[in-house]
Design a protein around this motif. Structure first.
Motif, PDB file in Angstrom:
ATOM      1  N   GLY A  17       0.779  -1.221   0.000  1.00 17.55           N
ATOM      2  CA  GLY A  17       0.000   0.000   0.000  1.00 17.55           C
ATOM      3  C   GLY A  17       0.812   1.272   0.000  1.00 17.55           C
ATOM      4  N   SER A  18       2.141   1.173   0.070  1.00 14.74           N
ATOM      5  CA  SER A  18       3.004   2.358   0.077  1.00 14.74           C
ATOM      6  C   SER A  18       4.153   2.147  -0.900  1.00 14.74           C
ATOM      7  CB  SER A  18       3.565   2.613   1.479  1.00 14.74           C
ATOM      8  OG  SER A  18       2.516   2.821   2.410  1.00 14.74           O
ATOM      9  N   LYS A  37      -1.973   7.904  -4.715  1.00 15.01           N
ATOM     10  CA  LYS A  37      -0.933   7.381  -3.824  1.00 15.01           C
ATOM     11  C   LYS A  37      -0.868   5.860  -3.880  1.00 15.01           C
ATOM     12  CE  LYS A  37      -0.902  10.971  -0.216  1.00 15.01           C
ATOM     13  NZ  LYS A  37      -1.199  11.242   1.212  1.00 15.01           N
ATOM     14  N   HIS A  38      -2.034   5.231  -3.754  1.00 11.38           N
ATOM     15  CA  HIS A  38      -2.076   3.774  -3.702  1.00 11.38           C
ATOM     16  C   HIS A  38      -1.737   3.117  -5.036  1.00 11.38           C
ATOM     17  CE1 HIS A  38      -3.404   4.030   0.332  1.00 11.38           C
ATOM     18  NE2 HIS A  38      -4.638   4.422   0.069  1.00 11.38           N
ATOM     19  N   ASN A  39      -1.711   3.903  -6.093  1.00  9.85           N
ATOM     20  CA  ASN A  39      -1.388   3.349  -7.415  1.00  9.85           C
ATOM     21  C   ASN A  39       0.111   3.387  -7.710  1.00  9.85           C
ATOM     22  OD1 ASN A  39      -1.922   2.176  -9.886  1.00  9.85           O
ATOM     23  ND2 ASN A  39      -2.518   4.087 -10.882  1.00  9.85           N
ATOM     24  N   ILE A  40       0.880   4.031  -6.848  1.00  8.27           N
ATOM     25  CA  ILE A  40       2.331   4.133  -7.063  1.00  8.27           C
ATOM     26  C   ILE A  40       3.029   2.965  -6.376  1.00  8.27           C
ATOM     27  CG2 ILE A  40       4.393   5.540  -6.725  1.00  8.27           C
ATOM     28  CD1 ILE A  40       2.593   7.997  -6.640  1.00  8.27           C
ATOM     29  N   SER A  41       3.811   2.217  -7.127  1.00  9.25           N
ATOM     30  CA  SER A  41       4.550   1.075  -6.587  1.00  9.25           C
ATOM     31  C   SER A  41       5.965   1.461  -6.189  1.00  9.25           C
ATOM     32  CB  SER A  41       4.601  -0.054  -7.615  1.00  9.25           C
ATOM     33  OG  SER A  41       5.408  -1.112  -7.158  1.00  9.25           O
ATOM     34  N   GLU A  42       6.637   2.251  -7.018  1.00  2.00           N
ATOM     35  CA  GLU A  42       8.023   2.625  -6.733  1.00  2.00           C
ATOM     36  C   GLU A  42       8.324   4.003  -7.296  1.00  2.00           C
ATOM     37  OE1 GLU A  42      12.630   1.036  -7.530  1.00  2.00           O
ATOM     38  OE2 GLU A  42      10.908  -0.170  -8.140  1.00  2.00           O
ATOM     39  N   ILE A  43       9.095   4.777  -6.523  1.00  2.00           N
ATOM     40  CA  ILE A  43       9.571   6.090  -6.967  1.00  2.00           C
ATOM     41  C   ILE A  43      11.102   6.014  -6.978  1.00  2.00           C
ATOM     42  CG2 ILE A  43       9.621   8.567  -6.509  1.00  2.00           C
ATOM     43  CD1 ILE A  43       7.004   8.270  -4.995  1.00  2.00           C
ATOM     44  N   LYS A  44      11.653   6.095  -8.154  1.00  2.00           N
ATOM     45  CA  LYS A  44      13.097   5.948  -8.317  1.00  2.00           C
ATOM     46  C   LYS A  44      13.708   7.270  -8.769  1.00  2.00           C
ATOM     47  CE  LYS A  44      16.457   3.054 -10.775  1.00  2.00           C
ATOM     48  NZ  LYS A  44      16.599   1.959 -11.768  1.00  2.00           N
ATOM     49  N   TYR A  45      14.713   7.713  -8.033  1.00  2.00           N
ATOM     50  CA  TYR A  45      15.404   8.940  -8.433  1.00  2.00           C
ATOM     51  C   TYR A  45      16.252   8.632  -9.665  1.00  2.00           C
ATOM     52  CZ  TYR A  45      18.540  12.966  -8.293  1.00  2.00           C
ATOM     53  OH  TYR A  45      19.258  14.083  -8.629  1.00  2.00           O
ATOM     54  N   ALA A  46      15.949   9.316 -10.781  1.00  2.00           N
ATOM     55  CA  ALA A  46      16.619   9.031 -12.055  1.00  2.00           C
ATOM     56  C   ALA A  46      16.946  10.328 -12.772  1.00  2.00           C
ATOM     57  CB  ALA A  46      15.728   8.146 -12.922  1.00  2.00           C
ATOM     58  N   PRO A  47      17.967  11.055 -12.320  1.00  2.00           N
ATOM     59  CA  PRO A  47      18.301  12.348 -12.941  1.00  2.00           C
ATOM     60  C   PRO A  47      18.848  12.176 -14.352  1.00  2.00           C
ATOM     61  CG  PRO A  47      19.997  11.694 -11.391  1.00  2.00           C
ATOM     62  CD  PRO A  47      18.902  10.693 -11.240  1.00  2.00           C
TER      63      PRO A  47
END
Length: 291
Positions: free
Chosen positions: A192-193, A220-230
């Motif tokens: 869920g996070s 919010k609940h639809n996001i699985s992963e947030i990856k920093y990718a500059p």
């Protein structure tokens, strides 16, 4: 010799009085003055005498009022003291509301509000209770207490929500929406996070979490992963993996505003695609993926 009325003070004389007549006149005037003085002082004595019973009555009433007041104060003091000594002044039952991830037992333990504690140490001390609870349980943001009935207490908690899990080596650490990274580690992230990966800078991670906290719950609940990718063109770029199979490229500083368009963009898409929200908002298929 002229004839005068000695009893008349106001009779006018055509001739001056003789010494004898003057003496008699002065004696008569003095006698009248003494009579008037006697009547005046007699009247005063009578009036003071008349007032003595009234003064006694007023004194009795004043004494009665003072005694009554003292007895009332004593009675109130006895009732207050009796209340604090009796079981009525202690918490009988605690009800916890407002929690999401936390349990009632965790809240009671953190706030130290349990059955048997004194009511006077609970009601009216919400700020102190909130500080104590937050130190014991970081997810507790604010606590408010309310007396229900005679000695039951309702504890309402404003819980700081979980923003996701930060990847630290082979483990995961829970991150709250206020930016706090908890010390406890987990071998697997909770459901869920989202997962936060590749974030080397604490300030950049805090900005990302602050943006995430502004999103609607459905997004919010639809996001699985947030990856920093500059990238060379965008040092604030992040790459999102969504639970619905889509991927998103966005910028941290405009993340919350741009992600508001996500549901509308997805509704118009026929297949799973990549959505770019860095500049404008558009989507393209995975076949044309070009980072």
């Amino acid at each position: 010799m002229a004839i005068f009325n000695k009893g008349s003070k106001h009779q006018k004389h055509s001739e001056p009085l003789t010494p004898w007549e003057q003496y008699q006149q002065n004696a008569a005037d003095q006698e009248q003055t003494e009579q008037r003085r006697h009547i005046k002082w007699s009247g005063k004595r009578l009036r003071i005498g008349d007032k003595l019973p009234k003064l006694k009555t007023q004194r009795r009433r004043s004494l009665f009022k003072r005694v009554t007041l003292l007895l009332a104060i004593f009675a109130v003091g006895a009732l207050v003291a009796g209340y604090f000594i009796s079981p009525l002044s202690h918490v009988q039952r605690v009800t916890v509301t407002g929690t999401d991830k936390l349990t009632s037992s965790q809240v009671k333990s953190a706030t130290k509000i349990q059955s048997g504690v004194a009511l006077w140490s609970v009601i009216g001390h919400d700020q102190r209770t909130s500080q104590r609870a937050n130190q014991a349980q970081a997810q507790i943001g604010k606590v408010t207490t309310k007396l229900v009935g005679v000695n039951n207490v309702r504890v309402t908690v404003k819980e700081i929500k979980i923003a996701g899990y930060l990847v630290t080596g082979q483990n995961y650490r829970r991150v709250l929406e206020n930016g706090l990274i908890l010390k406890s580690t987990y071998s697997q992230p909770g459901g869920g996070s989202p997962i936060y990966a590749n974030f080397k800078s604490g300030s950049r991670l805090e900005k990302m979490i602050a943006q995430y906290a502004k999103l609607p719950s459905a997004v919010k609940h639809n996001i699985s992963e947030i990856k920093y990718a500059p990238s060379k063109a965008n040092a604030e770029r992040v790459h999102l993996y969504m639970n619905d199979g889509n991927e998103v490229y966005a910028t941290i500083t405009t993340f919350a505003n741009k992600m508001a368009y996500y549901p509308g963009i997805v509704a118009k898409m026929k297949t799973r695609s990549i959505i770019n929200l860095e500049v404008g908002a558009y989507s393209y298929s995975f076949k044309n993926k070009n980072n």
